[in-house]
Design a protein around this motif. Sequence first.
Motif, short mmCIF file in Angstrom:
data_model
loop_
_atom_site.label_atom_id
_atom_site.label_comp_id
_atom_site.label_asym_id
_atom_site.label_seq_id
_atom_site.Cartn_x
_atom_site.Cartn_y
_atom_site.Cartn_z
N LEU A 1 23.32 28.54 58.97
CA LEU A 1 23.90 27.45 58.17
C LEU A 1 22.88 26.87 57.22
CD1 LEU A 1 25.81 25.61 61.06
CD2 LEU A 1 26.80 27.11 59.30
N GLY A 2 23.32 26.40 56.09
CA GLY A 2 22.42 25.74 55.14
C GLY A 2 21.26 26.64 54.78
N GLY A 3 20.06 26.08 54.92
CA GLY A 3 18.87 26.87 54.59
C GLY A 3 18.77 28.14 55.41
N GLY B 1 20.06 26.89 62.05
CA GLY B 1 21.02 25.85 61.65
C GLY B 1 20.63 25.18 60.36
N GLY B 2 19.60 25.75 59.68
CA GLY B 2 19.24 25.21 58.37
C GLY B 2 18.07 24.25 58.42
N ILE C 1 17.20 18.67 60.00
CA ILE C 1 17.74 17.37 59.57
C ILE C 1 16.88 16.22 60.10
CG2 ILE C 1 19.75 15.86 59.67
CD1 ILE C 1 21.50 18.29 59.94
N GLU D 1 20.72 30.55 53.56
CA GLU D 1 20.01 30.82 52.30
C GLU D 1 18.87 31.80 52.53
OE1 GLU D 1 19.73 26.53 51.60
OE2 GLU D 1 20.37 26.96 49.56
N PRO E 1 17.11 23.30 69.33
CA PRO E 1 18.20 24.16 69.86
C PRO E 1 18.80 25.09 68.81
CG PRO E 1 19.04 21.96 69.38
CD PRO E 1 17.57 21.92 69.05
N LEU F 1 24.68 31.42 64.52
CA LEU F 1 24.97 30.67 63.30
C LEU F 1 23.85 30.83 62.29
CD1 LEU F 1 22.94 27.99 63.60
CD2 LEU F 1 24.68 27.31 65.22
N PHE G 1 17.78 26.03 48.81
CA PHE G 1 16.98 27.28 48.88
C PHE G 1 17.64 28.38 48.07
CE2 PHE G 1 14.13 25.35 51.41
CZ PHE G 1 14.03 25.64 52.75
N ILE H 1 22.60 19.21 47.74
CA ILE H 1 23.13 20.54 47.39
C ILE H 1 22.21 21.59 48.02
CG2 ILE H 1 24.10 19.67 45.23
CD1 ILE H 1 22.00 21.29 43.72
N PRO H 2 22.71 22.80 48.27
CA PRO H 2 21.85 23.84 48.84
C PRO H 2 20.55 23.96 48.05
CG PRO H 2 24.12 24.59 48.78
CD PRO H 2 24.07 23.29 48.03
N LEU I 1 26.32 16.60 53.57
CA LEU I 1 25.16 15.74 53.87
C LEU I 1 24.71 14.97 52.63
CD1 LEU I 1 23.13 18.40 55.90
CD2 LEU I 1 24.53 16.57 56.85
N PRO J 1 26.70 23.80 54.43
CA PRO J 1 27.32 22.48 54.60
C PRO J 1 26.58 21.34 53.90
CG PRO J 1 26.05 23.05 56.54
CD PRO J 1 25.87 24.18 55.57
C1 LIG Z 1 17.57 23.90 52.58
C2 LIG Z 1 18.78 23.14 52.15
O1 LIG Z 1 19.81 23.95 51.72
C3 LIG Z 1 19.23 22.04 53.12
C4 LIG Z 1 19.80 22.36 54.49
O2 LIG Z 1 19.71 23.41 55.10
S1 LIG Z 1 20.58 20.98 55.11
C5 LIG Z 1 20.97 21.41 56.78
C6 LIG Z 1 22.14 22.31 56.82
N1 LIG Z 1 22.56 22.52 58.20
C7 LIG Z 1 23.55 21.79 58.76
O3 LIG Z 1 24.11 20.92 58.15
C8 LIG Z 1 23.88 22.11 60.17
C9 LIG Z 1 24.21 20.81 60.86
N2 LIG Z 1 24.51 21.07 62.29
C10 LIG Z 1 25.73 21.50 62.67
O4 LIG Z 1 26.61 21.79 61.92
C11 LIG Z 1 25.90 21.62 64.14
O5 LIG Z 1 24.91 20.85 64.76
C12 LIG Z 1 25.76 23.07 64.64
C13 LIG Z 1 26.92 23.87 64.16
C14 LIG Z 1 24.45 23.68 64.15
C15 LIG Z 1 25.72 23.02 66.19
O6 LIG Z 1 26.85 22.29 66.59
P1 LIG Z 1 27.12 22.05 68.11
O7 LIG Z 1 26.99 23.31 68.85
O8 LIG Z 1 28.37 21.27 68.19
O9 LIG Z 1 25.94 21.14 68.65
P2 LIG Z 1 25.43 19.77 68.06
O10 LIG Z 1 26.05 19.50 66.73
O11 LIG Z 1 25.51 18.74 69.09
O12 LIG Z 1 23.92 20.11 67.81
C16 LIG Z 1 23.14 20.57 68.91
C17 LIG Z 1 21.76 20.06 68.71
O13 LIG Z 1 21.20 20.73 67.53
C18 LIG Z 1 20.69 19.73 66.65
N3 LIG Z 1 20.83 20.22 65.28
C19 LIG Z 1 21.90 20.81 64.76
N4 LIG Z 1 21.67 21.15 63.47
C20 LIG Z 1 20.41 20.75 63.17
C21 LIG Z 1 19.56 20.83 62.00
N5 LIG Z 1 19.96 21.42 60.86
N6 LIG Z 1 18.34 20.29 62.08
C22 LIG Z 1 17.90 19.73 63.23
N7 LIG Z 1 18.64 19.62 64.39
C23 LIG Z 1 19.88 20.15 64.35
C24 LIG Z 1 21.53 18.55 66.91
O14 LIG Z 1 20.87 17.40 66.48
C25 LIG Z 1 21.67 18.59 68.41
O15 LIG Z 1 20.44 18.19 68.97
P3 LIG Z 1 20.41 17.16 70.17
O16 LIG Z 1 18.95 16.99 70.46
O17 LIG Z 1 21.20 17.84 71.26
O18 LIG Z 1 21.08 15.94 69.65
#
Ligand SMILES: C[C@@H](O)CC(=O)SCCNC(=O)CCNC(=O)[C@H](O)C(C)(C)COP(=O)(O)OP(=O)(O)OC[C@H]1O[C@@H](n2cnc3c(N)ncnc32)[C@H](O)[C@@H]1OP(=O)(O)O
Length: 549
Positions: free
Chosen positions: A110-112, A63-64, A67, A115, A24, A108, A144, A141-142, A138, A134
């Motif tokens: 976020l994260g990667g 969303g990066g 996870i 980056e 998503p 959005l 990318f 650290i970032p 977790l 963010p």
């Molecule tokens: C490369 C390096 O720098 C490391 C990184 O990038 S680490 C990852 C950084 N990203 C994040 O931390 C984002 C984490 N997610 C959120 O903050 C929130 O999920 C959101 C703002 C993206 C969306 O929030 P919201 O609209 O409230 O919906 P949910 O939180 O319920 O999420 C919806 C579904 O999306 C899935 N999901 C969200 N983020 C990720 C992700 N990074 N990887 C994989 N999946 C993600 C979440 O699990 C929900 O899925 P579901 O099947 O509905 O449970």
Amino acid sequence: MSKASVSMKIGSDGVAIITMSNPPVNALGPAVIAGLKEKYAEAMSRRDVKAIVLTGESGKFSGGFDISVFIEVQKTGDLSVLPEVSVDLVMKTIEDAEKPSVAAIHGLALGGGLELAMGCHARISTPDALLGLPELSLGVIPGFGGTQRLPRLVGLQKAIEMMLLSKPIKAKEGYRNGLVDTIAPPEELLTVARRWALAIAEGRKVWRKTLDRTDRLSALYETRQKLYAFRKDAERTPNMPQNQLCLDAIEEGIVHGGYAGVLKVPNITGVGLRPRPIRKVAIIGGGLMGSGIATALILSDIHVVLKERDPAFRGLKTVEANLKGLVKKGPLTQEKMRKALSFIKGVLDYSEFEYVDMVIEAVIENAPLKQTIFNEVEKSCPPHCILATTTSTIDLNIVGKNTNSHDRIIGAHFFSPAHVMPLLEIVWSEKTSPQVILDLMNIGKMMKKVPIVVQNCTGFAVNRTFFPYHHASALVLHLGVDPYRIDRVIRKFGMPMGPNQLADLVGYGVVSAANVIYSSAFKGRTFESNLLEMMIQDGRKGPEVKPSH
Ligand SMILES: C[C@@H](O)CC(=O)SCCNC(=O)CCNC(=O)[C@H](O)C(C)(C)COP(=O)(O)OP(=O)(O)OC[C@H]1O[C@@H](n2cnc3c(N)ncnc32)[C@H](O)[C@@H]1OP(=O)(O)O
């Protein structure tokens, strides 16, 4: 969940729209990362593509990092599911590519995801898109390059706040602080982004790499003060080591340049060589340069023997004075000063050179003297020992003339005061071994220096640049212009100090000696003024720096 993928559509305007799809949130899983590399490679190879717009499907950029991959690794311990996510993904694939990329952000980033967008050459966003790193929440650290790029876009203070608090901002705030280049309504996002990308490709808009930008960075001392304050604050969360590590990565990127940590020198890094441990260093010469280098080394917990000629050990006294100065200015503490002083010993001969890993010769710019020293040192040191000279101008092959160790001879051109100035010019000749070059790069990083690796020629890189500037000033001085006025004009231009004050600081003897070498190497291309000699003969040499090697 439908299969993750990356698509590419090429418009008649020559702009390729590369779209990430992994519902998503278009998370960066293995398939997306592989897809990005594949589509970028295709876009780079196609003659009908001038520029790229990178975006995400279904109203979200990304969303990066995925996870769920982390969870998989935690469950199974199987690291093979982790995609190859070196910083090259952003740097080589996007930032350093030969065609520009513009990120079209909605929903959005976020994260990667953010980056990736920061690796692009511009960012267009809808006003309410969420932008953030963010990762610290977790426990990581970032990864990318966000620690390197975010400070260069929004400034250090805002970047650290965003990372340490893991708090995203809206794109309209990002526009105000430099993270976003322009805001567009959702229905116009792609149009605005493709126009921007085309404008960069056609030279109508600036094509700049985020890692090269410094316009939002403060002066180094201000940066260090801010980082010191954030570090003190982070000490209150000892169980969140990622906070200090994040600050370390940020500092590395600002002090050592955006490519820090990924410094690439052809045939030196990335060829399987590993830096050798450096435990003990001998320095020959306790003058301004030698005592400064000794100070920097002992502050990096490296043992130093400082060879002087005069039993008064003035060089050791200068080291102590340097440390006291750092305690007075902060952040060095008395305790750290005492610890650093325990790492240094003054000697009057080569008897303690038997177990050193590196010798740094820091005597006056006199080729015959350096040749004698290297001949003596070669006999006193172990065969693995690096033989470094701090010469600012003399060809390495001349310095090592009386030795059989040309593979171990290297230039370590520090800049006075060496315990403060971050630049380290590493000079190698065609005979210097890659291992020695890598070792010195590593020592430079241990000393928190900014290493630049240059090849051997008279003046190397810095003085090849400095001397024409210095000669121009000498010409104007020779014509009778007041030296203080010259310095005022140069300071107004933006240099920290004028050429005449700099010569005074370094010492006219040093400048004069280097001048002779430089001018004889570039006959007819330099301005020869006798003013410096006249001042030296009149006893006005700048700071009193007696040879003490
Ligand atoms: C490369 C390096 O720098 C490391 C990184 O990038 S680490 C990852 C950084 N990203 C994040 O931390 C984002 C984490 N997610 C959120 O903050 C929130 O999920 C959101 C703002 C993206 C969306 O929030 P919201 O609209 O409230 O919906 P949910 O939180 O319920 O999420 C919806 C579904 O999306 C899935 N999901 C969200 N983020 C990720 C992700 N990074 N990887 C994989 N999946 C993600 C979440 O699990 C929900 O899925 P579901 O099947 O509905 O449970």
